[in-house]
Design a protein around this motif. Structure first.
Motif, PDB file in Angstrom:
ATOM      1  N   GLU A  63     -42.259  20.193  12.069  1.00  0.00           N
ATOM      2  CA  GLU A  63     -43.320  19.610  12.906  1.00  0.00           C
ATOM      3  C   GLU A  63     -44.221  18.691  12.088  1.00  0.00           C
ATOM      4  OE1 GLU A  63     -45.209  23.045  14.425  1.00  0.00           O
ATOM      5  OE2 GLU A  63     -43.720  23.416  16.002  1.00  0.00           O
ATOM      6  N   LEU A  64     -44.555  19.151  10.868  1.00  0.00           N
ATOM      7  CA  LEU A  64     -45.436  18.350  10.006  1.00  0.00           C
ATOM      8  C   LEU A  64     -44.765  17.040   9.586  1.00  0.00           C
ATOM      9  CD1 LEU A  64     -46.919  21.201   7.781  1.00  0.00           C
ATOM     10  CD2 LEU A  64     -48.201  19.760   9.374  1.00  0.00           C
ATOM     11  N   LYS A  65     -43.454  17.085   9.350  1.00  0.00           N
ATOM     12  CA  LYS A  65     -42.747  15.851   8.963  1.00  0.00           C
ATOM     13  C   LYS A  65     -42.710  14.844  10.112  1.00  0.00           C
ATOM     14  CE  LYS A  65     -39.852  17.621   5.228  1.00  0.00           C
ATOM     15  NZ  LYS A  65     -38.490  17.905   4.753  1.00  0.00           N
ATOM     16  N   VAL A  66     -42.584  15.369  11.340  1.00  0.00           N
ATOM     17  CA  VAL A  66     -42.634  14.477  12.514  1.00  0.00           C
ATOM     18  C   VAL A  66     -44.017  13.824  12.614  1.00  0.00           C
ATOM     19  CG1 VAL A  66     -42.574  14.394  15.037  1.00  0.00           C
ATOM     20  CG2 VAL A  66     -40.849  15.706  13.796  1.00  0.00           C
ATOM     21  N   ARG A  67     -45.075  14.629  12.429  1.00  0.00           N
ATOM     22  CA  ARG A  67     -46.443  14.096  12.444  1.00  0.00           C
ATOM     23  C   ARG A  67     -46.650  13.061  11.351  1.00  0.00           C
ATOM     24  NH1 ARG A  67     -50.818  18.552  12.070  1.00  0.00           N
ATOM     25  NH2 ARG A  67     -52.102  16.657  11.935  1.00  0.00           N
ATOM     26  N   LYS A  68     -46.093  13.365  10.165  1.00  0.00           N
ATOM     27  CA  LYS A  68     -46.241  12.418   9.046  1.00  0.00           C
ATOM     28  C   LYS A  68     -45.553  11.085   9.358  1.00  0.00           C
ATOM     29  CE  LYS A  68     -45.107  11.755   4.169  1.00  0.00           C
ATOM     30  NZ  LYS A  68     -44.444  12.322   2.968  1.00  0.00           N
ATOM     31  N   ALA A  69     -44.348  11.174   9.966  1.00  0.00           N
ATOM     32  CA  ALA A  69     -43.618   9.949  10.311  1.00  0.00           C
ATOM     33  C   ALA A  69     -44.407   9.112  11.320  1.00  0.00           C
ATOM     34  CB  ALA A  69     -42.242  10.313  10.871  1.00  0.00           C
ATOM     35  N   THR A  70     -45.031   9.791  12.287  1.00  0.00           N
ATOM     36  CA  THR A  70     -45.850   9.084  13.282  1.00  0.00           C
ATOM     37  C   THR A  70     -47.037   8.397  12.629  1.00  0.00           C
ATOM     38  OG1 THR A  70     -45.211  10.697  14.973  1.00  0.00           O
ATOM     39  CG2 THR A  70     -47.154   9.342  15.424  1.00  0.00           C
ATOM     40  N   LYS A  71     -47.692   9.137  11.725  1.00  0.00           N
ATOM     41  CA  LYS A  71     -48.852   8.566  11.034  1.00  0.00           C
ATOM     42  C   LYS A  71     -48.443   7.405  10.126  1.00  0.00           C
ATOM     43  CE  LYS A  71     -51.953  11.394  12.683  1.00  0.00           C
ATOM     44  NZ  LYS A  71     -53.033  10.912  13.564  1.00  0.00           N
ATOM     45  N   LEU A  72     -47.283   7.531   9.469  1.00  0.00           N
ATOM     46  CA  LEU A  72     -46.803   6.439   8.612  1.00  0.00           C
ATOM     47  C   LEU A  72     -46.517   5.183   9.431  1.00  0.00           C
ATOM     48  CD1 LEU A  72     -44.408   8.332   6.172  1.00  0.00           C
ATOM     49  CD2 LEU A  72     -46.480   7.074   5.538  1.00  0.00           C
ATOM     50  N   LYS A  73     -45.969   5.381  10.632  1.00  0.00           N
ATOM     51  CA  LYS A  73     -45.726   4.231  11.510  1.00  0.00           C
ATOM     52  C   LYS A  73     -47.034   3.558  11.901  1.00  0.00           C
ATOM     53  CE  LYS A  73     -43.385   2.912  15.794  1.00  0.00           C
ATOM     54  NZ  LYS A  73     -42.596   3.398  16.957  1.00  0.00           N
ATOM     55  N   SER A  74     -48.034   4.380  12.245  1.00  0.00           N
ATOM     56  CA  SER A  74     -49.355   3.835  12.600  1.00  0.00           C
ATOM     57  C   SER A  74     -49.979   3.130  11.395  1.00  0.00           C
ATOM     58  CB  SER A  74     -50.280   4.959  13.075  1.00  0.00           C
ATOM     59  OG  SER A  74     -49.783   5.557  14.247  1.00  0.00           O
ATOM     60  N   LEU A  75     -49.790   3.708  10.206  1.00  0.00           N
ATOM     61  CA  LEU A  75     -50.335   3.107   8.988  1.00  0.00           C
ATOM     62  C   LEU A  75     -49.706   1.743   8.725  1.00  0.00           C
ATOM     63  CD1 LEU A  75     -52.032   3.225   6.404  1.00  0.00           C
ATOM     64  CD2 LEU A  75     -50.163   4.484   5.323  1.00  0.00           C
ATOM     65  N   ASN A  76     -48.375   1.666   8.861  1.00  0.00           N
ATOM     66  CA  ASN A  76     -47.691   0.382   8.636  1.00  0.00           C
ATOM     67  C   ASN A  76     -48.157  -0.670   9.646  1.00  0.00           C
ATOM     68  OD1 ASN A  76     -46.186   1.300   6.455  1.00  0.00           O
ATOM     69  ND2 ASN A  76     -44.530   2.078   7.758  1.00  0.00           N
ATOM     70  N   ASN A  77     -48.350  -0.245  10.900  1.00  0.00           N
ATOM     71  CA  ASN A  77     -48.845  -1.184  11.921  1.00  0.00           C
ATOM     72  C   ASN A  77     -50.249  -1.670  11.578  1.00  0.00           C
ATOM     73  OD1 ASN A  77     -46.536  -1.018  13.471  1.00  0.00           O
ATOM     74  ND2 ASN A  77     -47.313   0.648  14.766  1.00  0.00           N
ATOM     75  N   ALA A  78     -51.099  -0.739  11.128  1.00  0.00           N
ATOM     76  CA  ALA A  78     -52.477  -1.111  10.767  1.00  0.00           C
ATOM     77  C   ALA A  78     -52.494  -2.045   9.571  1.00  0.00           C
ATOM     78  CB  ALA A  78     -53.296   0.145  10.471  1.00  0.00           C
ATOM     79  N   LEU A  79     -51.611  -1.785   8.594  1.00  0.00           N
ATOM     80  CA  LEU A  79     -51.530  -2.671   7.413  1.00  0.00           C
ATOM     81  C   LEU A  79     -51.094  -4.076   7.819  1.00  0.00           C
ATOM     82  CD1 LEU A  79     -49.900  -0.198   4.852  1.00  0.00           C
ATOM     83  CD2 LEU A  79     -52.167  -1.225   4.664  1.00  0.00           C
ATOM     84  N   GLU A  80     -50.141  -4.147   8.745  1.00  0.00           N
ATOM     85  CA  GLU A  80     -49.671  -5.454   9.215  1.00  0.00           C
ATOM     86  C   GLU A  80     -50.772  -6.179   9.987  1.00  0.00           C
ATOM     87  OE1 GLU A  80     -47.276  -8.748   9.997  1.00  0.00           O
ATOM     88  OE2 GLU A  80     -47.171  -7.159   8.481  1.00  0.00           O
ATOM     89  N   GLN A  81     -51.501  -5.449  10.835  1.00  0.00           N
ATOM     90  CA  GLN A  81     -52.611  -6.049  11.577  1.00  0.00           C
ATOM     91  C   GLN A  81     -53.706  -6.524  10.624  1.00  0.00           C
ATOM     92  OE1 GLN A  81     -52.866  -6.793  14.772  1.00  0.00           O
ATOM     93  NE2 GLN A  81     -50.827  -5.977  15.232  1.00  0.00           N
ATOM     94  N   ARG A  83     -53.255  -7.473   7.521  1.00  0.00           N
ATOM     95  CA  ARG A  83     -52.748  -8.676   6.847  1.00  0.00           C
ATOM     96  C   ARG A  83     -52.924  -9.910   7.727  1.00  0.00           C
ATOM     97  NH1 ARG A  83     -48.608 -11.863   6.957  1.00  0.00           N
ATOM     98  NH2 ARG A  83     -47.588 -10.689   8.630  1.00  0.00           N
ATOM     99  N   ARG A  84     -52.569  -9.778   9.005  1.00  0.00           N
ATOM    100  CA  ARG A  84     -52.690 -10.918   9.914  1.00  0.00           C
ATOM    101  C   ARG A  84     -54.162 -11.308  10.137  1.00  0.00           C
ATOM    102  NH1 ARG A  84     -48.422  -9.193  14.731  1.00  0.00           N
ATOM    103  NH2 ARG A  84     -46.514  -9.288  13.455  1.00  0.00           N
ATOM    104  N   THR A  85     -55.009 -10.290  10.265  1.00  0.00           N
ATOM    105  CA  THR A  85     -56.440 -10.566  10.466  1.00  0.00           C
ATOM    106  C   THR A  85     -57.028 -11.255   9.245  1.00  0.00           C
ATOM    107  OG1 THR A  85     -56.625  -8.620  11.883  1.00  0.00           O
ATOM    108  CG2 THR A  85     -58.674  -9.534  11.025  1.00  0.00           C
ATOM    109  N   GLU A  86     -56.654 -10.789   8.051  1.00  0.00           N
ATOM    110  CA  GLU A  86     -57.149 -11.423   6.816  1.00  0.00           C
ATOM    111  C   GLU A  86     -56.671 -12.866   6.728  1.00  0.00           C
ATOM    112  OE1 GLU A  86     -57.630  -7.665   3.718  1.00  0.00           O
ATOM    113  OE2 GLU A  86     -55.694  -8.667   3.887  1.00  0.00           O
ATOM    114  N   GLU A  87     -55.437 -13.123   7.140  1.00  0.00           N
ATOM    115  CA  GLU A  87     -54.926 -14.500   7.134  1.00  0.00           C
ATOM    116  C   GLU A  87     -55.724 -15.380   8.086  1.00  0.00           C
ATOM    117  OE1 GLU A  87     -50.796 -14.432   8.049  1.00  0.00           O
ATOM    118  OE2 GLU A  87     -50.182 -13.774   6.043  1.00  0.00           O
TER     119      GLU A  87
END
Length: 331
Positions: A63-81, A83-87
């Motif tokens: 269960e924790l690994k599933v939660r971690k994967a979800t959070k990692l996906k959200s983190l990658n999306n936030a990092l991409e957003q 990057r685009r906002t900084e640009e």
């Protein structure tokens, strides 16, 4: 969302992922302990207990690994957003800087053209006719029921600029505060000003905002201001309306005095201060009213402040402000 919002979101996600990894580590420790206990014991009851503990821990790790994967996906999306906002912000800053540099270049070219015109057509000033010292009457009003303005900062900057000018001793600056309408005649009679400077609020109907005895708003109409200048115009050469929506007042009073400066719309407090301070600096260096006015506007551009198009200079019919100098150079 702003860069700061994305940065906060990323920081929170990284913290949550870190906490999940710690929880996974704890569950894995439980699994290892259960396995060791199973290897050591032959008791059926203990073995059943440890097997149940191991299965529970393994399920929790999943269960924790599933939660971690979800959070990692959200983190990658936030990092991409982020990057685009900084640009986008970088491009906006670059565009703003280019526009700012263009404004400065255009203003400097304008100043250069004015200087060349003055050199080509020298101005003849009868300095003997000028007073040895000019009096500036600073009238400040900031009623309690209006937005607060830093009028003290405005006069402080003006004083600093005058003190730093060549002809500082030729300018006498006097200030009146919390001005009411019945103070005006007394102030003008006492100071005998060559320049009157109104500082404070203005109304969209071209009224000057003064104060009542209770410190609340009292309006002085454009017509009353014009009558005041007509009646008291003996020494007055220039009136500066350093308040919002005052261009109508400035245009009206030039029927009775040489020059006036007003604001054609609302003006920010810091821009009004910067314009006024540089205007008096130029006057203190013996510049003409026209040149001082242009320097005041240029100061806004150089400081990166909006509103260089808001101040407007008006003159009496037949007069050229580039030929009007107020300060007499000391001998």
């Amino acid at each position: 969302m702003s860069i700061k919002t994305y940065q906060n979101k990323i920081q929170n996600l990284e913290k949550e992922i870190g906490n999940i990894e710690k929880s996974i580590g704890k569950e894995q420790e439980k699994i290892e302990k259960a396995l060791k206990a199973l290897q050591r014991t032959k008791s059926p009851s203990i073995r059943n207990t440890k097997q149940r503990e191991m299965i529970t821990a393994q399920k929790k790790v999943g269960e924790l690994k599933v939660r971690k994967a979800t959070k990692l996906k959200s983190l990658n999306n936030a990092l991409e957003q982020l990057r685009r906002t900084e640009e986008r912000e970088t491009k906006k800053l670059q565009t703003a800087e280019l526009n700012h540099n263009k404004k400065i270049t255009d203003e400097l070219k304008k100043q250069q053209r004015i200087s060349q015109e003055i050199s080509a057509h020298p101005i003849t000033i009868n300095f003997e006719a000028l007073p040895d010292k000019i009096n500036v009457l600073f009238l400040a009003s900031n009623p309690s029921d209006q937005d607060s303005l830093r009028l003290d900062q405005e006069i402080r900057l003006i004083q600093e600029k005058i003190r730093a000018s060549d002809y500082r001793d030729s300018i006498n600056l006097q200030s009146w505060w919390a001005v009411r309408s019945n103070d005006l005649l007394q102030a003008i009679n006492e100071v005998k000003p060559h320049i009157i400077h109104f500082s404070g609020h203005g109304s969209p109907d071209h009224d000057i905002v003064l104060e009542t005895t209770e410190g609340t708003t009292s309006l002085l109409s454009k017509e009353t201001v014009s009558l005041l200048m007509k009646t008291m115009s003996d020494s007055i050469k220039l009136v500066i309306f350093n308040n919002c929506f005052s261009s109508g007042q400035a245009a009206a009073v030039t029927e009775h005095i040489d020059c006036a400066i007003g604001m054609n719309e609302a003006v920010y407090d810091d821009a009004a201060r910067e314009f006024a301070a540089q205007f008096y600096s130029a006057i203190g260096f013996g510049k003409s009213i026209q040149n001082a006015f242009e320097q005041g506007k240029l100061a806004l551009t150089l400081a990166g402040l909006e509103g260089e198009e808001i101040p407007e200079l008006y003159t009496r019919t037949g007069l050229d402000p580039s030929e009007i100098i107020l300060v007499k150079p000391p001998l």
